[in-house]
Write a protein that holds these residues in place. Structure first.
Motif, PDB file in Angstrom:
ATOM      1  N   ARG A  29     -48.308  63.749 -87.619  1.00 34.08           N
ATOM      2  CA  ARG A  29     -48.414  64.944 -88.456  1.00 34.08           C
ATOM      3  C   ARG A  29     -47.900  66.081 -87.595  1.00 34.08           C
ATOM      4  NH1 ARG A  29     -51.654  69.438 -89.468  1.00 34.08           N
ATOM      5  NH2 ARG A  29     -52.175  69.849 -91.643  1.00 34.08           N
ATOM      6  N   ILE A  30     -47.045  66.909 -88.133  1.00 35.40           N
ATOM      7  CA  ILE A  30     -46.611  68.043 -87.328  1.00 35.40           C
ATOM      8  C   ILE A  30     -47.006  69.348 -88.002  1.00 35.40           C
ATOM      9  CG2 ILE A  30     -44.663  66.723 -86.344  1.00 35.40           C
ATOM     10  CD1 ILE A  30     -43.060  69.129 -87.972  1.00 35.40           C
ATOM     11  N   ASP A  31     -47.376  70.267 -87.131  1.00 34.98           N
ATOM     12  CA  ASP A  31     -47.705  71.629 -87.532  1.00 34.98           C
ATOM     13  C   ASP A  31     -46.460  72.451 -87.187  1.00 34.98           C
ATOM     14  OD1 ASP A  31     -48.386  74.287 -87.349  1.00 34.98           O
ATOM     15  OD2 ASP A  31     -50.360  73.913 -86.481  1.00 34.98           O
TER      16      ASP A  31
ATOM     17  N   LEU B  55     -44.161  64.730 -96.958  1.00 40.03           N
ATOM     18  CA  LEU B  55     -44.275  63.352 -96.467  1.00 40.03           C
ATOM     19  C   LEU B  55     -42.884  62.752 -96.365  1.00 40.03           C
ATOM     20  CD1 LEU B  55     -46.672  61.311 -95.849  1.00 40.03           C
ATOM     21  CD2 LEU B  55     -46.209  60.352 -98.107  1.00 40.03           C
ATOM     22  N   THR B  56     -42.624  62.080 -95.244  1.00 40.36           N
ATOM     23  CA  THR B  56     -41.363  61.367 -95.096  1.00 40.36           C
ATOM     24  C   THR B  56     -41.622  60.079 -94.341  1.00 40.36           C
ATOM     25  OG1 THR B  56     -39.007  61.595 -94.543  1.00 40.36           O
ATOM     26  CG2 THR B  56     -40.580  62.444 -92.939  1.00 40.36           C
ATOM     27  N   VAL B  57     -40.544  59.382 -94.000  1.00 38.66           N
ATOM     28  CA  VAL B  57     -40.680  58.119 -93.301  1.00 38.66           C
ATOM     29  C   VAL B  57     -39.718  58.146 -92.116  1.00 38.66           C
ATOM     30  CG1 VAL B  57     -38.967  56.896 -94.708  1.00 38.66           C
ATOM     31  CG2 VAL B  57     -40.867  55.626 -93.737  1.00 38.66           C
ATOM     32  N   GLU B  58     -40.116  57.481 -91.025  1.00 37.47           N
ATOM     33  CA  GLU B  58     -39.204  57.445 -89.881  1.00 37.47           C
ATOM     34  C   GLU B  58     -37.980  56.600 -90.218  1.00 37.47           C
ATOM     35  OE1 GLU B  58     -41.170  55.677 -86.503  1.00 37.47           O
ATOM     36  OE2 GLU B  58     -41.418  53.766 -87.501  1.00 37.47           O
ATOM     37  N   SER B  59     -36.807  56.837 -89.588  1.00 40.22           N
ATOM     38  CA  SER B  59     -36.570  57.926 -88.663  1.00 40.22           C
ATOM     39  C   SER B  59     -35.693  59.007 -89.296  1.00 40.22           C
ATOM     40  CB  SER B  59     -35.788  57.436 -87.441  1.00 40.22           C
ATOM     41  OG  SER B  59     -36.529  56.581 -86.658  1.00 40.22           O
ATOM     42  N   SER B  73     -43.512  76.638 -93.861  1.00 36.40           N
ATOM     43  CA  SER B  73     -44.815  76.612 -93.152  1.00 36.40           C
ATOM     44  C   SER B  73     -45.806  75.640 -93.792  1.00 36.40           C
ATOM     45  CB  SER B  73     -45.437  78.015 -93.089  1.00 36.40           C
ATOM     46  OG  SER B  73     -44.742  78.809 -92.178  1.00 36.40           O
ATOM     47  N   ILE B  74     -45.317  74.435 -94.044  1.00 36.04           N
ATOM     48  CA  ILE B  74     -46.153  73.389 -94.633  1.00 36.04           C
ATOM     49  C   ILE B  74     -46.214  72.242 -93.626  1.00 36.04           C
ATOM     50  CG2 ILE B  74     -46.306  71.685 -96.520  1.00 36.04           C
ATOM     51  CD1 ILE B  74     -44.551  73.642 -98.197  1.00 36.04           C
ATOM     52  N   PRO B  75     -47.381  71.671 -93.356  1.00 38.87           N
ATOM     53  CA  PRO B  75     -47.416  70.532 -92.429  1.00 38.87           C
ATOM     54  C   PRO B  75     -46.628  69.343 -92.960  1.00 38.87           C
ATOM     55  CG  PRO B  75     -49.598  70.945 -93.372  1.00 38.87           C
ATOM     56  CD  PRO B  75     -48.718  72.053 -93.836  1.00 38.87           C
ATOM     57  N   MET B  76     -46.176  68.503 -92.042  1.00 36.39           N
ATOM     58  CA  MET B  76     -45.378  67.331 -92.401  1.00 36.39           C
ATOM     59  C   MET B  76     -45.985  66.105 -91.736  1.00 36.39           C
ATOM     60  SD  MET B  76     -42.933  65.029 -91.113  1.00 36.39           S
ATOM     61  CE  MET B  76     -41.863  65.677 -89.837  1.00 36.39           C
ATOM     62  N   VAL B  77     -46.021  65.033 -92.476  1.00 28.12           N
ATOM     63  CA  VAL B  77     -46.453  63.735 -91.918  1.00 28.12           C
ATOM     64  C   VAL B  77     -45.319  62.748 -92.099  1.00 28.12           C
ATOM     65  CG1 VAL B  77     -47.967  61.730 -92.309  1.00 28.12           C
ATOM     66  CG2 VAL B  77     -48.943  64.043 -92.222  1.00 28.12           C
TER      67      VAL B  77
END
Lengths: 191, 191
Positions: A29-31, B55-59, B73-77
Protein backbone atom coordinates in the motif's frame (compact mmCIF):
# COMPACT_ATOMS: atom_id res chain seq x y z
CA UNK A 1 14.16 11.15 7.88
CA UNK A 2 12.39 11.24 11.23
CA UNK A 3 8.89 10.82 9.81
CA UNK A 4 9.91 7.61 8.03
CA UNK A 5 11.50 6.23 11.21
CA UNK A 6 8.32 7.08 13.10
CA UNK A 7 6.16 5.24 10.57
CA UNK A 8 8.45 2.21 10.61
CA UNK A 9 8.11 2.11 14.41
CA UNK A 10 4.36 2.77 14.42
CA UNK A 11 3.29 0.64 11.44
CA UNK A 12 6.13 -1.83 10.82
CA UNK A 13 5.51 -5.44 11.76
CA UNK A 14 8.59 -7.22 13.07
CA UNK A 15 8.67 -10.70 11.50
CA UNK A 16 12.13 -11.77 12.64
CA UNK A 17 15.42 -10.20 13.70
CA UNK A 18 16.14 -9.26 10.10
CA UNK A 19 12.71 -8.58 8.58
CA UNK A 20 10.26 -5.75 9.26
CA UNK A 21 7.17 -5.61 7.09
CA UNK A 22 6.15 -2.12 5.94
CA UNK A 23 3.33 -3.12 3.60
CA UNK A 24 1.01 -0.45 4.90
CA UNK A 25 2.83 2.56 3.48
CA UNK A 26 5.75 1.46 1.31
CA UNK A 27 5.63 -2.06 -0.07
CA UNK A 28 2.11 -2.97 -1.02
CA UNK A 29 0.00 0.00 0.00
CA UNK A 30 1.50 3.35 -0.79
CA UNK A 31 0.74 6.71 0.72
CA UNK A 32 1.48 8.99 -2.24
CA UNK A 33 1.85 12.24 -0.27
CA UNK A 34 4.40 10.59 1.99
CA UNK A 35 6.21 9.27 -1.08
CA UNK A 36 6.48 12.85 -2.38
CA UNK A 37 8.09 13.80 0.95
CA UNK A 38 10.58 10.96 0.45
CA UNK A 39 11.26 12.18 -3.10
CA UNK A 40 11.90 15.66 -1.66
CA UNK A 41 14.51 14.18 0.68
CA UNK A 42 16.31 12.56 -2.24
CA UNK A 43 16.28 15.96 -3.96
CA UNK A 44 18.08 17.50 -0.97
CA UNK A 45 20.88 14.97 -1.32
CA UNK A 46 21.23 14.41 -5.07
CA UNK A 47 21.43 17.05 -7.77
CA UNK A 48 18.40 15.98 -9.76
CA UNK A 49 19.38 18.26 -12.66
CA UNK A 50 22.31 15.91 -13.12
CA UNK A 51 20.06 12.82 -13.43
CA UNK A 52 18.69 11.77 -16.83
CA UNK A 53 17.11 8.47 -15.80
CA UNK A 54 15.77 6.85 -12.65
CA UNK A 55 16.30 3.10 -12.55
CA UNK A 56 14.55 0.62 -10.28
CA UNK A 57 13.51 -3.01 -10.24
CA UNK A 58 10.07 -4.60 -10.09
CA UNK A 59 7.94 -4.64 -8.09
CA UNK A 60 8.18 -2.82 -4.81
CA UNK A 61 10.62 -0.17 -6.04
CA UNK A 62 8.33 1.01 -8.83
CA UNK A 63 5.95 3.16 -6.79
CA UNK A 64 8.67 5.21 -5.09
CA UNK A 65 10.67 5.47 -8.31
CA UNK A 66 7.56 6.60 -10.26
CA UNK A 67 6.77 9.34 -7.78
CA UNK A 68 10.41 10.51 -7.76
CA UNK A 69 10.29 10.49 -11.57
CA UNK A 70 7.13 12.58 -11.54
CA UNK A 71 8.44 14.94 -8.85
CA UNK A 72 11.51 15.82 -10.94
CA UNK A 73 10.16 15.16 -14.47
CA UNK A 74 12.78 12.50 -15.14
CA UNK A 75 11.96 9.30 -17.06
CA UNK A 76 12.04 6.04 -15.12
CA UNK A 77 12.88 2.52 -16.23
CA UNK A 78 12.14 -0.57 -14.20
CA UNK A 79 14.19 -3.69 -14.68
CA UNK A 80 12.22 -6.93 -14.73
CA UNK A 81 12.90 -10.06 -12.76
CA UNK A 82 12.77 -12.66 -15.51
CA UNK A 83 11.95 -12.40 -19.18
CA UNK A 84 8.34 -12.16 -20.35
CA UNK A 85 7.07 -13.04 -23.80
CA UNK A 86 6.58 -9.38 -24.72
CA UNK A 87 10.16 -8.24 -24.10
CA UNK A 88 12.63 -7.24 -26.73
CA UNK A 89 15.21 -9.87 -27.66
CA UNK A 90 18.08 -7.43 -27.16
CA UNK A 91 18.45 -7.42 -23.39
CA UNK A 92 20.92 -6.56 -20.67
CA UNK A 93 20.73 -9.41 -18.17
CA UNK A 94 22.27 -10.09 -14.78
CA UNK A 95 21.72 -13.04 -12.43
CA UNK A 96 21.27 -12.31 -8.74
CA UNK A 97 19.97 -14.15 -5.70
CA UNK A 98 16.68 -12.82 -4.30
CA UNK A 99 16.48 -13.10 -0.52
CA UNK A 100 12.81 -12.14 -0.62
CA UNK A 101 11.89 -14.99 -2.95
CA UNK A 102 14.71 -17.31 -1.77
CA UNK A 103 15.75 -18.15 -5.31
CA UNK A 104 17.98 -16.92 -8.12
CA UNK A 105 16.40 -14.37 -10.45
CA UNK A 106 17.57 -12.80 -13.69
CA UNK A 107 17.33 -9.01 -13.97
CA UNK A 108 16.37 -8.07 -17.55
CA UNK A 109 15.93 -4.81 -19.39
CA UNK A 110 15.68 -4.01 -23.09
CA UNK A 111 18.96 -2.50 -24.28
CA UNK A 112 17.34 0.40 -26.08
CA UNK A 113 15.86 1.73 -22.84
CA UNK A 114 19.24 2.75 -21.37
CA UNK A 115 21.59 4.98 -23.39
CA UNK A 116 25.35 5.36 -22.88
CA UNK A 117 24.88 9.07 -22.13
CA UNK A 118 22.39 8.37 -19.33
CA UNK A 119 23.25 9.59 -15.83
CA UNK A 120 21.36 7.23 -13.60
CA UNK A 121 19.93 7.42 -10.10
CA UNK A 122 18.90 4.04 -8.71
CA UNK A 123 15.82 4.22 -6.45
CA UNK A 124 14.64 1.25 -4.42
CA UNK A 125 12.56 0.61 -1.33
CA UNK A 126 15.11 -1.48 0.60
CA UNK A 127 18.83 -2.15 0.67
CA UNK A 128 19.71 -5.34 2.54
CA UNK A 129 22.50 -7.48 1.11
CA UNK A 130 22.79 -5.20 -1.89
CA UNK A 131 22.25 -7.96 -4.46
CA UNK A 132 19.64 -6.05 -6.44
CA UNK A 133 21.52 -2.75 -6.49
CA UNK A 134 24.71 -4.59 -7.42
CA UNK A 135 22.84 -6.20 -10.34
CA UNK A 136 21.51 -2.80 -11.44
CA UNK A 137 25.05 -1.36 -11.28
CA UNK A 138 26.28 -4.17 -13.54
CA UNK A 139 23.50 -3.39 -16.03
CA UNK A 140 24.45 0.31 -15.96
CA UNK A 141 28.05 -0.71 -16.71
CA UNK A 142 26.92 -2.98 -19.56
CA UNK A 143 25.03 -0.02 -21.05
CA UNK A 144 28.08 2.24 -20.71
CA UNK A 145 25.97 4.67 -18.67
CA UNK A 146 26.98 6.56 -15.52
CA UNK A 147 25.75 5.88 -12.00
CA UNK A 148 24.99 9.09 -10.10
CA UNK A 149 23.98 7.38 -6.87
CA UNK A 150 21.56 5.15 -5.03
CA UNK A 151 18.55 6.41 -3.09
CA UNK A 152 16.67 3.98 -0.93
CA UNK A 153 13.93 4.34 1.63
CA UNK A 154 15.09 1.82 4.22
CA UNK A 155 18.56 0.37 4.61
CA UNK A 156 19.16 -2.63 6.82
CA UNK A 157 22.40 -1.36 8.34
CA UNK A 158 23.08 -4.74 9.96
CA UNK A 159 23.34 -6.35 6.51
CA UNK A 160 26.25 -5.81 4.19
CA UNK A 161 24.71 -3.99 1.18
CA UNK A 162 25.00 -0.34 2.18
CA UNK A 163 28.58 -0.62 3.46
CA UNK A 164 29.64 -2.65 0.44
CA UNK A 165 28.24 -0.04 -1.98
CA UNK A 166 29.80 2.88 -0.07
CA UNK A 167 33.16 1.09 0.05
CA UNK A 168 33.11 1.17 -3.75
CA UNK A 169 32.69 4.94 -3.66
CA UNK A 170 28.99 4.90 -4.57
CA UNK A 171 26.90 7.77 -3.18
CA UNK A 172 24.17 5.98 -1.20
CA UNK A 173 21.38 7.95 0.48
CA UNK A 174 19.12 5.91 2.74
CA UNK A 175 16.25 7.76 4.37
CA UNK A 176 16.29 5.47 7.40
CA UNK A 177 19.04 3.04 8.41
CA UNK A 178 17.91 0.27 10.74
CA UNK A 179 20.70 -0.91 13.04
CA UNK A 180 18.80 -3.60 14.89
CA UNK A 181 15.41 -5.31 14.84
CA UNK A 182 14.44 -7.12 18.02
CA UNK A 183 11.46 -7.94 20.14
CA UNK A 184 12.42 -4.86 22.16
CA UNK A 185 11.96 -2.57 19.18
CA UNK A 186 13.50 -1.23 16.00
CA UNK A 187 16.69 0.80 16.44
CA UNK A 188 18.04 3.27 13.89
CA UNK A 189 21.41 4.72 13.09
CA UNK A 190 21.45 8.42 13.89
CA UNK A 191 21.60 10.76 10.89
CA UNK B 1 -6.91 10.27 -25.89
CA UNK B 2 -5.32 11.36 -29.16
CA UNK B 3 -1.84 11.83 -27.72
CA UNK B 4 -1.79 8.25 -26.44
CA UNK B 5 -2.95 6.90 -29.80
CA UNK B 6 -0.22 8.94 -31.50
CA UNK B 7 2.46 7.52 -29.19
CA UNK B 8 1.20 3.97 -29.73
CA UNK B 9 1.48 4.51 -33.49
CA UNK B 10 4.85 6.28 -33.31
CA UNK B 11 6.58 4.19 -30.64
CA UNK B 12 4.66 0.91 -30.42
CA UNK B 13 6.32 -2.17 -31.86
CA UNK B 14 3.90 -4.60 -33.46
CA UNK B 15 4.94 -8.12 -32.39
CA UNK B 16 1.94 -10.04 -33.75
CA UNK B 17 -1.67 -9.41 -34.65
CA UNK B 18 -2.58 -9.25 -30.98
CA UNK B 19 0.51 -7.77 -29.30
CA UNK B 20 1.95 -4.27 -29.52
CA UNK B 21 4.89 -3.49 -27.28
CA UNK B 22 4.83 -0.06 -25.63
CA UNK B 23 7.88 -0.46 -23.39
CA UNK B 24 9.23 2.95 -24.26
CA UNK B 25 6.60 5.04 -22.48
CA UNK B 26 4.21 2.80 -20.55
CA UNK B 27 5.43 -0.68 -19.68
CA UNK B 28 9.07 -0.59 -18.78
CA UNK B 29 10.16 2.99 -19.33
CA UNK B 30 7.72 5.59 -18.11
CA UNK B 31 7.39 9.18 -19.12
CA UNK B 32 6.04 10.71 -15.88
CA UNK B 33 4.66 13.93 -17.39
CA UNK B 34 2.68 11.91 -19.91
CA UNK B 35 1.42 9.68 -17.11
CA UNK B 36 0.11 12.78 -15.32
CA UNK B 37 -1.79 13.65 -18.51
CA UNK B 38 -3.28 10.14 -18.48
CA UNK B 39 -4.21 10.58 -14.82
CA UNK B 40 -5.93 13.87 -15.77
CA UNK B 41 -8.01 11.99 -18.35
CA UNK B 42 -9.17 9.51 -15.72
CA UNK B 43 -10.14 12.48 -13.55
CA UNK B 44 -12.39 13.79 -16.33
CA UNK B 45 -14.28 10.49 -16.39
CA UNK B 46 -14.36 9.33 -12.77
CA UNK B 47 -15.30 11.39 -9.72
CA UNK B 48 -12.04 11.03 -7.84
CA UNK B 49 -13.60 12.47 -4.67
CA UNK B 50 -15.65 9.29 -4.60
CA UNK B 51 -12.58 7.02 -4.69
CA UNK B 52 -10.85 5.99 -1.44
CA UNK B 53 -8.37 3.51 -2.88
CA UNK B 54 -6.67 2.84 -6.20
CA UNK B 55 -6.03 -0.85 -6.84
CA UNK B 56 -3.64 -2.32 -9.38
CA UNK B 57 -1.55 -5.42 -9.91
CA UNK B 58 2.20 -5.84 -10.20
CA UNK B 59 4.21 -4.93 -12.15
CA UNK B 60 3.35 -2.85 -15.15
CA UNK B 61 0.25 -1.27 -13.61
CA UNK B 62 2.11 0.16 -10.64
CA UNK B 63 3.68 3.19 -12.31
CA UNK B 64 0.43 4.54 -13.76
CA UNK B 65 -1.48 3.72 -10.57
CA UNK B 66 1.16 5.46 -8.43
CA UNK B 67 1.02 8.62 -10.48
CA UNK B 68 -2.80 8.61 -10.40
CA UNK B 69 -2.58 8.10 -6.63
CA UNK B 70 -0.23 11.04 -6.30
CA UNK B 71 -2.26 13.23 -8.66
CA UNK B 72 -5.41 12.82 -6.54
CA UNK B 73 -3.83 12.12 -3.10
CA UNK B 74 -5.50 8.72 -2.88
CA UNK B 75 -3.70 5.69 -1.40
CA UNK B 76 -2.81 2.87 -3.79
CA UNK B 77 -2.52 -0.85 -3.20
CA UNK B 78 -0.92 -3.24 -5.63
CA UNK B 79 -1.89 -6.88 -5.64
CA UNK B 80 0.98 -9.35 -5.99
CA UNK B 81 1.24 -12.22 -8.40
CA UNK B 82 2.24 -15.00 -6.03
CA UNK B 83 3.01 -15.03 -2.33
CA UNK B 84 6.39 -13.86 -1.07
CA UNK B 85 7.95 -14.78 2.26
CA UNK B 86 7.31 -11.31 3.70
CA UNK B 87 3.54 -11.25 3.16
CA UNK B 88 0.93 -11.43 5.85
CA UNK B 89 -0.68 -14.83 6.34
CA UNK B 90 -4.18 -13.33 6.12
CA UNK B 91 -4.62 -12.92 2.38
CA UNK B 92 -7.28 -12.49 -0.25
CA UNK B 93 -6.28 -14.76 -3.12
CA UNK B 94 -7.60 -15.40 -6.60
CA UNK B 95 -6.24 -17.69 -9.33
CA UNK B 96 -6.11 -16.34 -12.87
CA UNK B 97 -4.37 -17.24 -16.12
CA UNK B 98 -1.70 -14.79 -17.24
CA UNK B 99 -1.49 -14.47 -21.01
CA UNK B 100 1.71 -12.44 -20.70
CA UNK B 101 3.51 -15.17 -18.77
CA UNK B 102 1.51 -18.06 -20.32
CA UNK B 103 0.84 -19.67 -16.96
CA UNK B 104 -1.59 -19.57 -14.04
CA UNK B 105 -0.80 -17.02 -11.35
CA UNK B 106 -2.34 -16.35 -7.95
CA UNK B 107 -3.26 -12.76 -7.15
CA UNK B 108 -2.56 -12.08 -3.45
CA UNK B 109 -3.10 -9.12 -1.16
CA UNK B 110 -3.02 -8.82 2.62
CA UNK B 111 -6.57 -8.58 3.95
CA UNK B 112 -5.89 -5.60 6.17
CA UNK B 113 -4.96 -3.43 3.17
CA UNK B 114 -8.53 -3.30 1.80
CA UNK B 115 -11.40 -2.20 4.04
CA UNK B 116 -15.10 -2.95 3.52
CA UNK B 117 -15.81 0.80 3.29
CA UNK B 118 -13.28 1.30 0.48
CA UNK B 119 -14.54 2.68 -2.82
CA UNK B 120 -12.08 1.34 -5.33
CA UNK B 121 -10.86 2.45 -8.74
CA UNK B 122 -8.87 -0.22 -10.57
CA UNK B 123 -6.05 1.20 -12.71
CA UNK B 124 -4.05 -0.95 -15.11
CA UNK B 125 -1.95 -0.47 -18.22
CA UNK B 126 -3.78 -2.95 -20.47
CA UNK B 127 -7.12 -4.71 -20.72
CA UNK B 128 -7.01 -7.72 -23.02
CA UNK B 129 -8.97 -10.79 -21.98
CA UNK B 130 -9.89 -9.16 -18.70
CA UNK B 131 -8.47 -11.95 -16.52
CA UNK B 132 -6.52 -9.63 -14.24
CA UNK B 133 -9.33 -7.11 -13.77
CA UNK B 134 -11.76 -9.94 -13.17
CA UNK B 135 -9.44 -11.29 -10.46
CA UNK B 136 -9.19 -7.85 -8.87
CA UNK B 137 -13.01 -7.55 -8.91
CA UNK B 138 -13.26 -10.87 -7.08
CA UNK B 139 -10.81 -9.65 -4.45
CA UNK B 140 -12.84 -6.44 -4.02
CA UNK B 141 -15.92 -8.61 -3.50
CA UNK B 142 -14.12 -10.80 -0.97
CA UNK B 143 -13.19 -7.64 0.96
CA UNK B 144 -16.79 -6.40 0.88
CA UNK B 145 -15.57 -3.19 -0.76
CA UNK B 146 -17.19 -1.28 -3.65
CA UNK B 147 -15.88 -1.05 -7.21
CA UNK B 148 -16.20 2.47 -8.62
CA UNK B 149 -14.77 1.62 -12.03
CA UNK B 150 -11.84 0.52 -14.10
CA UNK B 151 -9.39 2.90 -15.78
CA UNK B 152 -6.91 1.50 -18.22
CA UNK B 153 -4.47 3.03 -20.65
CA UNK B 154 -4.85 0.66 -23.59
CA UNK B 155 -7.72 -1.71 -24.26
CA UNK B 156 -7.42 -4.40 -26.88
CA UNK B 157 -10.92 -3.99 -28.26
CA UNK B 158 -10.58 -7.17 -30.35
CA UNK B 159 -10.27 -9.25 -27.18
CA UNK B 160 -13.13 -9.93 -24.86
CA UNK B 161 -12.14 -8.18 -21.60
CA UNK B 162 -13.58 -4.70 -22.08
CA UNK B 163 -16.93 -5.88 -23.47
CA UNK B 164 -17.25 -8.53 -20.79
CA UNK B 165 -16.66 -5.99 -18.01
CA UNK B 166 -19.08 -3.43 -19.51
CA UNK B 167 -21.72 -6.14 -19.96
CA UNK B 168 -21.61 -6.58 -16.19
CA UNK B 169 -22.37 -2.89 -15.73
CA UNK B 170 -18.83 -1.93 -14.77
CA UNK B 171 -17.75 1.61 -15.68
CA UNK B 172 -14.65 1.04 -17.83
CA UNK B 173 -12.65 3.99 -19.17
CA UNK B 174 -9.91 3.08 -21.63
CA UNK B 175 -7.77 5.93 -22.93
CA UNK B 176 -7.19 4.17 -26.25
CA UNK B 177 -9.08 1.19 -27.66
CA UNK B 178 -7.21 -0.74 -30.33
CA UNK B 179 -9.55 -2.39 -32.84
CA UNK B 180 -6.96 -4.10 -34.98
CA UNK B 181 -3.21 -4.67 -35.10
CA UNK B 182 -1.80 -5.62 -38.48
CA UNK B 183 1.25 -5.18 -40.64
CA UNK B 184 -0.66 -2.29 -42.22
CA UNK B 185 -0.87 -0.39 -38.94
CA UNK B 186 -2.67 -0.06 -35.64
CA UNK B 187 -6.34 0.91 -35.85
CA UNK B 188 -8.31 2.49 -33.03
CA UNK B 189 -11.94 2.69 -32.10
CA UNK B 190 -13.15 6.26 -32.38
CA UNK B 191 -13.94 8.02 -29.10
Amino acid sequence: MDKLKRRIIDEGQVLSDDVVRVDSFLNQRIDPDFMVEMANEFGLHFNMNNVSLILTVESSGIALASICAQRYSIPMVFVKKGKSSNMDSELYQCDIFSYTYKKPVTLCVSKYLIAPHDRILIIDDFIANGEVVSGLCKIINMAGATLVGVGCAIEKGFQKGGKWLRDQGIDVKSLAIIEKISSGGIFFKND
